[in-house]
Scaffold this motif. Structure first.
Motif, PDB file in Angstrom:
ATOM      1  N   LEU A  76      19.651   5.379   2.232  1.00 10.19           N
ATOM      2  CA  LEU A  76      18.690   6.372   1.743  1.00 10.19           C
ATOM      3  C   LEU A  76      18.240   7.294   2.861  1.00 10.19           C
ATOM      4  CD1 LEU A  76      16.227   4.578  -0.724  1.00 10.19           C
ATOM      5  CD2 LEU A  76      17.694   6.539  -1.201  1.00 10.19           C
ATOM      6  N   LEU A  77      17.949   6.702   4.016  1.00  8.46           N
ATOM      7  CA  LEU A  77      17.493   7.503   5.147  1.00  8.46           C
ATOM      8  C   LEU A  77      18.611   8.386   5.684  1.00  8.46           C
ATOM      9  CD1 LEU A  77      14.941   7.965   6.836  1.00  8.46           C
ATOM     10  CD2 LEU A  77      15.742   6.195   8.399  1.00  8.46           C
TER      11      LEU A  77
ATOM     12  N   ALA B 290      29.088   5.430   2.709  1.00  7.35           N
ATOM     13  CA  ALA B 290      27.957   4.676   2.156  1.00  7.35           C
ATOM     14  C   ALA B 290      27.785   4.929   0.668  1.00  7.35           C
ATOM     15  CB  ALA B 290      26.682   5.056   2.903  1.00  7.35           C
ATOM     16  N   VAL B 291      28.440   6.001   0.162  1.00  8.63           N
ATOM     17  CA  VAL B 291      28.351   6.307  -1.271  1.00  8.63           C
ATOM     18  C   VAL B 291      28.984   5.189  -2.089  1.00  8.63           C
ATOM     19  CG1 VAL B 291      29.072   7.925  -3.054  1.00  8.63           C
ATOM     20  CG2 VAL B 291      28.317   8.781  -0.832  1.00  8.63           C
ATOM     21  N   ASN B 292      30.010   4.534  -1.525  1.00  2.43           N
ATOM     22  CA  ASN B 292      30.722   3.484  -2.241  1.00  2.43           C
ATOM     23  C   ASN B 292      30.027   2.136  -2.157  1.00  2.43           C
ATOM     24  OD1 ASN B 292      33.148   5.191  -0.557  1.00  2.43           O
ATOM     25  ND2 ASN B 292      33.161   5.227  -2.790  1.00  2.43           N
ATOM     26  N   LEU B 293      28.885   2.058  -1.478  1.00  2.00           N
ATOM     27  CA  LEU B 293      28.184   0.805  -1.259  1.00  2.00           C
ATOM     28  C   LEU B 293      26.827   0.820  -1.954  1.00  2.00           C
ATOM     29  CD1 LEU B 293      28.986   0.518   2.558  1.00  2.00           C
ATOM     30  CD2 LEU B 293      30.069  -0.775   0.718  1.00  2.00           C
ATOM     31  N   PRO B 294      26.232  -0.362  -2.190  1.00  2.00           N
ATOM     32  CA  PRO B 294      24.902  -0.397  -2.817  1.00  2.00           C
ATOM     33  C   PRO B 294      23.872   0.363  -1.993  1.00  2.00           C
ATOM     34  CG  PRO B 294      25.887  -2.589  -2.774  1.00  2.00           C
ATOM     35  CD  PRO B 294      26.772  -1.706  -1.949  1.00  2.00           C
ATOM     36  N   VAL B 295      22.909   0.940  -2.658  1.00  3.43           N
ATOM     37  CA  VAL B 295      21.857   1.695  -1.972  1.00  3.43           C
ATOM     38  C   VAL B 295      21.009   0.746  -1.141  1.00  3.43           C
ATOM     39  CG1 VAL B 295      19.823   3.146  -2.290  1.00  3.43           C
ATOM     40  CG2 VAL B 295      21.785   3.407  -3.805  1.00  3.43           C
TER      41      VAL B 295
ATOM     42  N   LEU C 222       0.832  -1.207   0.000  1.00  2.00           N
ATOM     43  CA  LEU C 222       0.000   0.000   0.000  1.00  2.00           C
ATOM     44  C   LEU C 222       0.863   1.252   0.000  1.00  2.00           C
ATOM     45  CD1 LEU C 222      -2.896  -0.914   2.477  1.00  2.00           C
ATOM     46  CD2 LEU C 222      -3.072  -0.500   0.007  1.00  2.00           C
ATOM     47  N   PHE C 223       1.926   1.264   0.800  1.00  2.00           N
ATOM     48  CA  PHE C 223       2.781   2.443   0.847  1.00  2.00           C
ATOM     49  C   PHE C 223       3.558   2.591  -0.451  1.00  2.00           C
ATOM     50  CE2 PHE C 223       5.368   5.705   2.712  1.00  2.00           C
ATOM     51  CZ  PHE C 223       4.571   6.204   3.728  1.00  2.00           C
ATOM     52  N   TRP C 224       3.926   1.458  -1.081  1.00  2.00           N
ATOM     53  CA  TRP C 224       4.614   1.533  -2.372  1.00  2.00           C
ATOM     54  C   TRP C 224       3.682   2.128  -3.432  1.00  2.00           C
ATOM     55  CZ3 TRP C 224       3.459  -0.660  -7.108  1.00  2.00           C
ATOM     56  CH2 TRP C 224       4.429  -0.485  -8.101  1.00  2.00           C
ATOM     57  N   LEU C 225       2.417   1.763  -3.388  1.00  2.00           N
ATOM     58  CA  LEU C 225       1.463   2.337  -4.335  1.00  2.00           C
ATOM     59  C   LEU C 225       1.361   3.849  -4.158  1.00  2.00           C
ATOM     60  CD1 LEU C 225      -1.452  -0.276  -4.332  1.00  2.00           C
ATOM     61  CD2 LEU C 225       0.060   0.310  -6.240  1.00  2.00           C
ATOM     62  N   TRP C 226       1.372   4.311  -2.909  1.00  2.00           N
ATOM     63  CA  TRP C 226       1.365   5.756  -2.644  1.00  2.00           C
ATOM     64  C   TRP C 226       2.610   6.399  -3.240  1.00  2.00           C
ATOM     65  CZ3 TRP C 226      -2.386   8.784  -0.404  1.00  2.00           C
ATOM     66  CH2 TRP C 226      -2.021  10.105  -0.094  1.00  2.00           C
ATOM     67  N   ASP C 227       3.760   5.761  -3.041  1.00  2.00           N
ATOM     68  CA  ASP C 227       5.004   6.278  -3.615  1.00  2.00           C
ATOM     69  C   ASP C 227       4.929   6.294  -5.139  1.00  2.00           C
ATOM     70  OD1 ASP C 227       6.242   6.665  -1.166  1.00  2.00           O
ATOM     71  OD2 ASP C 227       7.049   4.627  -1.108  1.00  2.00           O
TER      72      ASP C 227
ATOM     73  N   ARG D 109      12.821   5.065  -7.991  1.00  2.00           N
ATOM     74  CA  ARG D 109      13.786   4.035  -8.398  1.00  2.00           C
ATOM     75  C   ARG D 109      14.819   3.798  -7.300  1.00  2.00           C
ATOM     76  NH1 ARG D 109      13.312   6.517 -13.499  1.00  2.00           N
ATOM     77  NH2 ARG D 109      15.158   7.787 -13.117  1.00  2.00           N
ATOM     78  N   ARG D 110      15.303   4.876  -6.679  1.00  2.00           N
ATOM     79  CA  ARG D 110      16.260   4.722  -5.581  1.00  2.00           C
ATOM     80  C   ARG D 110      15.627   3.960  -4.419  1.00  2.00           C
ATOM     81  NH1 ARG D 110      17.501  10.160  -6.769  1.00  2.00           N
ATOM     82  NH2 ARG D 110      16.259  10.852  -4.975  1.00  2.00           N
ATOM     83  N   LEU D 111      14.381   4.290  -4.129  1.00  2.00           N
ATOM     84  CA  LEU D 111      13.685   3.650  -3.014  1.00  2.00           C
ATOM     85  C   LEU D 111      13.469   2.161  -3.296  1.00  2.00           C
ATOM     86  CD1 LEU D 111      12.549   4.596  -0.276  1.00  2.00           C
ATOM     87  CD2 LEU D 111      10.340   4.865  -1.387  1.00  2.00           C
ATOM     88  N   GLU D 112      13.076   1.831  -4.509  1.00  2.00           N
ATOM     89  CA  GLU D 112      12.867   0.428  -4.873  1.00  2.00           C
ATOM     90  C   GLU D 112      14.184  -0.348  -4.841  1.00  2.00           C
ATOM     91  OE1 GLU D 112       9.023   0.912  -7.902  1.00  2.00           O
ATOM     92  OE2 GLU D 112      11.072   0.981  -8.684  1.00  2.00           O
TER      93      GLU D 112
END
Length: 283
Positions: free
Chosen positions: A223-224, A213-218, A26-31, A41-44
């Protein structure tokens, strides 16, 4: 009818699992409708990477714990006793390292090694994190083996000529300990998510100039930890004193709010699922 509802109540861990999945969807649909495409895309990607690493940690913990428990069991007596003592010493060294420091060391190794592909980094992160988590499952397996080895059940099967390998792997760990192991794996999954987010926040405050964290996968934690997401979270405090600003949280500040929701809701749901599973099976 009463029996039907009692059965539903006893299986509340399954309903909590469905509630977790439903809440995330449900929250993904809102996003999907209100978050801009690049942020979505970053969030997913962060959501997938976070749960992929946690799932990998759970699977590797199961493998490492089984191999370790089995190895320690067969080396307790005979000519392998010295090897058994050495293994116990190494495991105790690992146990003495706080998990958060161990994961930080893993991150440092990954960044300095400068591994190329995202899949390789995720594999390294999952494998390294497992080293500081799998001992919880190892202890559970060893406790279950020790418990059954003291019972008449074990002695009777040995007298009947059944091999120790089959008794431990099939009769003890599979037939009589599967629910205990599954419940521990659920907890390990939550621990892996929590450790990822914790380490990402430690890196975000700039405790090290070499690890970033920039050098690591998201992940959800990274993100937070981004500046814009932190501003989104700070907006929650602002809205408490300016109630007219509250609706903007779910439109203007959606990236940070979403990342925080996925983390908190997932950890809370995993905790409730684990508790419900333990209650249902009376663990």
């Amino acid at each position: 009818m009463t029996a039907y509802f009692n059965n539903i109540y006893r299986q509340k861990d399954k309903w909590r699992l469905l509630l977790w999945i439903g809440g995330m969807l449900l929250f993904w649909l809102w996003d999907f409708f209100f978050l801009n495409a690049s942020a979505l895309r970053r969030l997913e990607t962060g959501l997938f990477n976070t749960f992929a690493i946690a799932a990998l940690v759970s699977l590797l913990s199961l493998l490492f714990a089984w191999l370790t428990a089995w190895g320690l069991t067969i080396s307790e007596k005979g000519r392998l006793k010295a090897l058994h003592s050495l293994a116990i010493f190494i495991l105790n060294l690992l146990r003495s390292v706080p998990q958060i420091l161990g994961v930080l060391a893993v991150y440092y190794f990954i960044v300095t090694r400068q591994t190329g592909g995202t899949a390789d980094v995720i594999l390294l992160m999952g494998s390294g994190m497992t080293l500081f988590i799998f001992l919880e499952l190892t202890d559970l397996m060893r406790e279950r083996i020790a418990f059954f080895k003291q019972s008449d059940f074990y002695a009777a099967m040995r007298v009947n000529g059944i091999s120790e390998q089959r008794i431990i792997n099939f009769d003890i760990l599979w037939k009589n300990s599967a629910v205990h192991i599954i419940n521990k794996l659920v907890a390990i999954f939550g621990t892996a998510v929590f450790l990822q987010c914790s380490v990402d926040f430690i890196l975000s405050v700039g405790l090290s100039t070499e690890i970033s964290a920039v050098n690591l996968p998201v992940t959800l934690g990274s993100l937070l930890a981004k500046t814009d997401s932190k501003q989104d979270i700070l907006a929650i405090g602002y809205s408490l004193s300016h109630l007219s600003y509250l609706p903007k949280l779910f439109f203007v500040h959606l990236q940070g709010i979403s990342a925080a929701f996925y983390i908190v809701f997932s950890l809370f749901s995993i905790f409730k699922i684990s508790n419900g599973f333990a209650e249902r099976h009376r663990l």
